[in-house]
Design a protein around this motif. Structure first.
Motif, PDB file in Angstrom:
ATOM      1  N   SER A  13      54.736  62.787  12.744  1.00 51.42           N
ATOM      2  CA  SER A  13      54.257  61.748  13.650  1.00 51.42           C
ATOM      3  C   SER A  13      53.928  62.342  15.012  1.00 51.42           C
ATOM      4  N   ARG A  71      50.898  52.542  14.876  1.00 50.99           N
ATOM      5  CA  ARG A  71      52.283  52.998  14.719  1.00 50.99           C
ATOM      6  C   ARG A  71      53.016  52.038  13.808  1.00 50.99           C
ATOM      7  N   GLY A  72      53.631  52.580  12.765  1.00 53.94           N
ATOM      8  CA  GLY A  72      54.426  51.746  11.871  1.00 53.94           C
ATOM      9  C   GLY A  72      55.691  51.271  12.571  1.00 53.94           C
ATOM     10  N   ARG A  78      55.661  65.037  -0.181  1.00 50.50           N
ATOM     11  CA  ARG A  78      55.817  63.693   0.355  1.00 50.50           C
ATOM     12  C   ARG A  78      54.620  62.812   0.020  1.00 50.50           C
ATOM     13  N   TYR A  79      53.422  63.383   0.022  1.00 50.85           N
ATOM     14  CA  TYR A  79      52.214  62.583  -0.082  1.00 50.85           C
ATOM     15  C   TYR A  79      51.526  62.663  -1.445  1.00 50.85           C
ATOM     16  N   ARG A  91      50.717  56.716  12.999  1.00 52.90           N
ATOM     17  CA  ARG A  91      52.052  57.307  13.153  1.00 52.90           C
ATOM     18  C   ARG A  91      53.080  56.434  12.457  1.00 52.90           C
ATOM     19  N   MET A  92      53.786  57.020  11.511  1.00 52.44           N
ATOM     20  CA  MET A  92      54.838  56.292  10.790  1.00 52.44           C
ATOM     21  C   MET A  92      56.175  56.607  11.452  1.00 52.44           C
ATOM     22  N   GLY A  93      56.449  55.879  12.511  1.00 47.36           N
ATOM     23  CA  GLY A  93      57.661  56.120  13.276  1.00 47.36           C
ATOM     24  C   GLY A  93      57.363  57.023  14.452  1.00 47.36           C
ATOM     25  N   GLY A 112      54.431  61.272   9.657  1.00 44.84           N
ATOM     26  CA  GLY A 112      55.747  60.637   9.727  1.00 44.84           C
ATOM     27  C   GLY A 112      56.786  61.649  10.156  1.00 44.84           C
ATOM     28  N   ASP A 113      57.873  61.174  10.781  1.00 46.92           N
ATOM     29  CA  ASP A 113      58.949  62.047  11.257  1.00 46.92           C
ATOM     30  C   ASP A 113      58.344  63.076  12.221  1.00 46.92           C
ATOM     31  N   HIS A 170      53.624  65.828   7.197  1.00 44.11           N
ATOM     32  CA  HIS A 170      54.962  65.408   6.780  1.00 44.11           C
ATOM     33  C   HIS A 170      56.001  65.829   7.819  1.00 44.11           C
TER      34      HIS A 170
END
Length: 250
Positions: A100, A240-241, A27-28, A119-121, A96-97, A19
């Motif tokens: 990531s 990657r998102g 978060r998850y 990777r979310m961002g 993410g964040d 996270h």
């Protein structure tokens, strides 16, 4: 948090979920059951995972001394050791964040162990070439990213440069800390004027989030050695998102 696959049809691939701010393992929580027991949700039991969700050092319940010097690269090393102690030789990484960046470093530092990274961002885009060589859509994306950075990115500059300036005040004021975190969720407001800031999940995030250490983490990331920070990607699957930059021109 460590949740094993409910009824795996074979060896379950472990996933470490990383996270970022302003967050914790919370978060998850909604996806853990989906990943560990897909059959219970209409999925294929073969897709079941073992799921590991550690709190980033300094976030949530896992506090760390600011002198520990743990940036995202250092956290990746800690997570690799964690997975070893849990008995996992190979695993996938999701983040993410700030998470990531941790998942990226896991892939770069341990390519023989990480089977893939999601990777979310991955941060705002950096391009050193001539923007005229890009497509109109790509140029628009860069322009929108610059607008977002100018209007919404002040907190990031604070984190990367003077994190403790805000941390002392926010730690001393529950209302100030809530406002700092809720402001980041403001784009999630609905047409009725309500916001994710009023949901139990966001309230839980506020009560489990620390401010000084997460901000200091960003400062340490900004000063990571360039030769280790800026390098080619790992030779393994990386997803990657690509999320649309919020339209702030309206």
């Amino acid at each position: 948090m460590h949740a094993r696959a409910a009824a795996p049809a074979g060896p379950a691939l472990p996933l470490v979920l990383c996270h970022g701010r302003p967050d914790s393992f919370w978060r998850y929580t909604k996806v853990i059951d989906l990943l560990t027991d897909p059959a219970a949700h209409g999925g294929d039991p073969m897709d079941a995972f073992d799921v590991i969700v550690p709190d980033m050092p300094g976030y949530g319940c896992l506090h760390a001394s600011l002198a520990s010097g743990l940036n995202s690269l250092g956290v990746a090393g800690v997570w690799a050791e964690l997975m070893t102690r849990l008995g996992y030789e190979r695993f996938g990484a999701v983040g993410g964040d700030s998470g990531s960046h941790v998942s990226r470093y896991l892939a770069l530092e341990y390519p023989e162990r990480v089977v893939g990274a999601h990777r979310m961002g991955g941060g705002l885009p950096v391009y050193s070439g001539d923007l005229a060589d890009l497509t109109p859509q790509e140029r628009t994306w860069f322009e929108d990213a610059a607008i977002w950075g100018a209007s919404e990115g002040a907190y990031g500059a604070m984190h990367r440069t003077k994190p403790q300036t805000a941390a002392f005040g926010l730690t001393d004021s529950p209302v100030g800390l809530a406002a700092w975190i809720v402001e980041k969720t403001r784009p999630g407001a609905t047409a009725t004027g309500t916001s994710r800031a009023s949901t139990p999940r966001t309230r839980s995030s506020r009560t489990s989030c620390c401010t000084g250490s997460p901000a200091h983490h960003r400062l340490l990331d900004a000063h990571a050695p360039r030769e280790r920070r800026d390098r080619p990607g790992a030779a393994l699957p990386v997803c990657r998102g690509a999320f649309r930059v919020l339209d702030l021109r309206r």
